[in-house]
Design a protein around this motif. Structure first.
Motif, short mmCIF file in Angstrom:
data_model
loop_
_atom_site.label_atom_id
_atom_site.label_comp_id
_atom_site.label_asym_id
_atom_site.label_seq_id
_atom_site.Cartn_x
_atom_site.Cartn_y
_atom_site.Cartn_z
N GLY A 144 -5.94 1.67 8.53
CA GLY A 144 -5.74 1.14 7.19
C GLY A 144 -6.77 1.66 6.21
O GLY A 144 -6.46 2.09 5.10
N GLY A 145 -8.06 1.64 6.66
CA GLY A 145 -9.13 2.10 5.78
C GLY A 145 -8.96 3.56 5.42
O GLY A 145 -9.15 3.96 4.27
N GLN A 146 -8.57 4.37 6.43
CA GLN A 146 -8.36 5.79 6.16
C GLN A 146 -7.20 6.01 5.21
O GLN A 146 -7.25 6.84 4.30
CB GLN A 146 -8.10 6.53 7.48
N THR A 169 -8.33 -3.89 -1.18
CA THR A 169 -8.82 -4.22 0.16
C THR A 169 -8.01 -5.34 0.77
O THR A 169 -8.35 -5.86 1.83
CB THR A 169 -10.30 -4.64 0.09
N GLY A 170 -6.93 -5.72 0.12
CA GLY A 170 -6.12 -6.86 0.55
C GLY A 170 -5.62 -6.75 1.97
O GLY A 170 -5.47 -7.74 2.67
N ASN A 171 -5.35 -5.51 2.42
CA ASN A 171 -4.81 -5.33 3.77
C ASN A 171 -5.86 -4.85 4.76
O ASN A 171 -5.51 -4.42 5.84
CB ASN A 171 -3.68 -4.29 3.74
N LEU A 172 -7.14 -4.90 4.36
CA LEU A 172 -8.17 -4.28 5.20
C LEU A 172 -9.12 -5.33 5.76
O LEU A 172 -9.31 -6.40 5.18
CB LEU A 172 -8.96 -3.26 4.39
N ASP A 173 -9.73 -5.02 6.90
CA ASP A 173 -10.78 -5.89 7.42
C ASP A 173 -12.03 -5.70 6.56
O ASP A 173 -12.10 -4.77 5.75
CB ASP A 173 -11.06 -5.58 8.89
N HIS A 175 -15.01 -4.69 7.06
CA HIS A 175 -15.80 -3.47 7.16
C HIS A 175 -15.16 -2.33 6.37
O HIS A 175 -15.79 -1.73 5.49
CB HIS A 175 -15.96 -3.06 8.62
N SER A 176 -13.87 -2.04 6.64
CA SER A 176 -13.25 -0.94 5.89
C SER A 176 -13.05 -1.31 4.44
O SER A 176 -13.06 -0.43 3.57
CB SER A 176 -11.93 -0.48 6.54
#
Ligand SMILES: Nc1ncnc2c1ncn2[C@@H]1O[C@H](COP(=O)(O)OP(=O)(O)OP(=O)(O)O)[C@@H](O)[C@H]1O
Ligand SMILES: [Mg+2]
Lengths: 234, 405
Positions: A144-146, A169-173, A175-176
């Motif tokens: 996701g982050g990538q 960043t809604g769909n990211l953990d 850290h990412s």
């Protein structure tokens, strides 16, 4: 850089009308970093779409770099979207059948930039965002982050003046998410005006200027003390 | 957007959905190939007929027994007459004013023997006039001698094909061959003109008409070819021939006289009909391809709504979005048409190699017409869905909602 005057957008849902934007006034200075927060349905995305020329207001004025946007036709709006505005969406909106490189160069392809120039620009950007290894990977092969970083690369490949991010960043953990925000802030550091819609108060606080919306209106507009004179670069 | 990028963008899409791509390619290819194949064959048939009759020339009349011209359809080609056309009739015809020469014609299959070999060969019984009328030139030796029609001579002329089959590389001229139960000396070999079948003498044996009458045990002529004297009216000569035959046959009109024009006219009618049905078949298959393209473009538009929204957000104008979808359809049908053209020509070529006498040429109008129709249909049918995509509002499209703006 941006001036909104008395901007209105009303949706009609089953006889009830919702004021997504209610006579909104806003000025944004070039190079500024803003966060937009507020409860769900308060009109944050609507505001962002207006700024990004994805949606048209019912009334009011929108001037981007001294140019009146409300008067423009669809073709010109498309041009401005291409040249001046970059979008980052919560859902990435990458095209699955294209690899990272092809996704990133899409804005250049649409306006007929020759392949050699595209290649150097994309290579440069991939290098900078630490994505060089993933140039040939398709979205489903990326985390996701990538993916979001590829989406950001696509948003800034045109070197836009304005970067709009709707819950990036809604769909990211976390850290990412932090990585993505770091990247956006780095781009802002290079002079791109950045506007981030977020639900995360910690993230919202990082912005130099924080807007709070409710029922289509701005109810608070605060500035971090360490960000200097608010009118310095307006 | 650059053309190369556009093509690559579309290729990505088409390859990804290879099954639907294949279906459309197939439909288009079938339509285009059908047009080429059928017009190729139709045009081939027309040329074939023209070639055949141009050998005879405008001023040649063909007389055959039996009267069948009242139906208005095809002239009789089988000719089971009520009363035979005899050699005396032929003599009488040749004395008519306005008629330059007359050649009788009897046709049959006969067993031909040379040494140990034997073949069944088409055998013509005719006279020296036949060679003049058909303008046959000789490769070796001479044509049939100018003897009275009733005299059965023991000489024959053979076609080059017959010579090859019966004599191989050996000398044929002056040799004896047996046709049925009679012996004939080969006095001439016809020049190979590479003509098409039917009237082609290259694989035939030509005998004096009286000899053929004996071999086939018949009195009546299969055909009589009449050449009108230069300057004489074809219509007048025609009437004279009919009158004479009526008079000689006890007042009964039991012969048919056809002119090249009449025959060609009939063929042209049939071929026109053929061409029309070809056009219909082709039109149907291309419209089917078009409807497929429309449906699939519609589906593609609704499946790719979010992508359209994204492209618009990235700066694609409405015109560009429309171009994307139309060019995709155009590429499909251009590919399909290409496959159709290749396979259509391949099939025609195959047919030609199996049946070399048959000329196969695709008229240019059919080639360009089918291409234009294929591309036109694709544009036409993709236009509606493409415009729908172009009209989508970016916000709604990004949410994946399909609403007309
Ligand atoms: N296409 C639409 N049709 C009808 N109503 C809409 C439409 N888009 C937005 N709205 C309404 O407008 C209001 C503002 O929506 P908006 O998406 O801007 O909210 P938001 O602040 O982004 O909310 P969230 O935090 O949940 O994303 C909401 O009440 C929403 O229901
Ligand atoms: Mg929102």
């Amino acid at each position: 850089m941006i001036v909104l005057e008395q901007l209105c957008k009303t949706y009609h849902l089953g006889g009830e009308s919702v004021h997504a934007l209610d006579h909104l006034d806003l000025q944004i200075a070039a190079g500024d970093y803003l966060s937009v927060m507020g409860p769900s349905g308060s009109g944050k995305s609507t505001l962002l779409n207006m700024l990004g020329l994805l949606d048209t207001p019912d009334s009011g004025h929108y001037r981007l770099e001294q140019q009146e946007m409300s008067a423009l036709g669809e073709e010109q709006r498309a041009q401005i979207r291409n040249h001046k505005i970059g979008f980052v969406f919560q859902a990435y909106h990458l095209i699955d059948r294209l690899n990272a490189r092809e996704n990133i160069e899409l804005p250049l392809i649409l306006t007929g930039v020759p392949p050699r120039e595209r290649r150097t620009r994309v290579d440069e950007l991939l290098e900078r965002l630490g994505l060089s290894r993933h140039a040939a990977h398709h979205p489903h092969q990326l985390s996701g982050g990538q993916r979001q970083r590829v989406a950001i690369a696509r948003a800034v490949i045109r070197r836009p003046a304005l970067l709009l991010a709707d819950e990036p960043t809604g769909n990211l953990d976390s850290h990412s998410g932090a990585e993505v925000i770091g990247l956006l802030e780095e781009l802002n550091g290079e002079g791109i005006t950045l506007l981030v819609v977020t639900h995360d108060p910690a993230m919202g606080k990082r912005a130099r200027r924080q807007l709070w919306m409710q029922d289509g209106q701005l109810i608070s507009d605060t500035r971090n003390r360490d960000s200097g004179d608010p009118d310095a670069n307006r | 957007m650059r053309t190369a990028d556009l093509i690559q963008f579309n290729l990505h899409l088409l390859l990804r959905q290879w099954f639907r791509t294949l279906m459309i390619l197939l439909a288009t290819a079938v339509g285009v190939a059908a047009v080429l194949l059928l017009t190729g064959l139709g045009e081939g048939a027309r040329r074939f007929v023209l070639d055949e009759f141009s050998l005879l020339g405008q001023d040649t009349l063909i007389l055959l027994p039996g009267r069948k011209e009242t139906t208005g359809g095809l002239p009789p080609l089988t000719g089971e007459g009520t009363r035979d056309i005899t050699l005396d009739d032929v003599d009488a015809l040749s004395r008519l004013p306005g008629i330059e020469m007359v050649a009788p014609l009897i046709v049959g299959n006969a067993q031909v023997y040379v040494g140990g070999r034997n073949r069944e060969i088409v055998t013509l019984g005719t006279s020296a006039r036949f060679f003049e009328l058909r303008q046959l030139s000789m490769q070796q030796g001479q044509a049939l001698p100018d003897i009275p029609l009733q005299q059965a001579g023991a000489v024959c002329v053979i076609g080059p094909e017959v010579r090859r089959e019966l004599f191989g590389t050996q000398r044929a001229l002056g040799e004896w061959i047996r046709v049925g139960d009679r012996r004939f000396r080969v006095i001439g070999i016809v020049e190979d003109r590479g003509e098409s079948l039917g009237m082609d003498v290259s694989n035939q044996v030509i005998l004096p008409v009286a000899s053929a009458q004996q071999i086939f045990n018949t009195q009546g002529m299969f055909r009589v070819l009449l050449k009108v004297r230069a300057g004489a009216s074809i219509e007048r000569s025609r009437e004279r021939v009919i009158e004479l035959m009526q008079q000689r046959h006890g007042g009964e009109r039991d012969v048919t006289l056809i002119t090249q024009d009449a025959l060609l006219g009939a063929f042209t009618d049939i071929l026109g009909l053929l061409t029309l049905s070809v056009a219909a078949i082709a039109a149907i298959s291309l419209v089917v391809a078009g409807i497929l393209i429309m449906n699939i473009t519609l589906i593609s538009v609704s499946q790719r709504t979010a992508e359209i929204g994204l492209l618009k957000a990235l700066g694609a104008s409405a015109a560009l979005v429309r171009l994307l979808f139309i060019s995709e359809a155009l590429m499909l049908s251009a590919f399909g048409a290409l496959i159709g053209i290749i396979s259509g020509y391949a099939l025609l070529w195959l047919g030609h190699s199996i049946w070399p006498q048959f000329p196969v040429t695709v008229p240019l109008w059919a080639l360009s017409g089918s291409l234009i129709i294929a591309l036109g249909v694709a544009t036409l049918f993709a236009w509606l869905p493409a415009s729908r995509a172009a009209r989508l509002a970016p916000v709604q499209a990004l949410k994946g909602e399909v609403h007309d703006a």
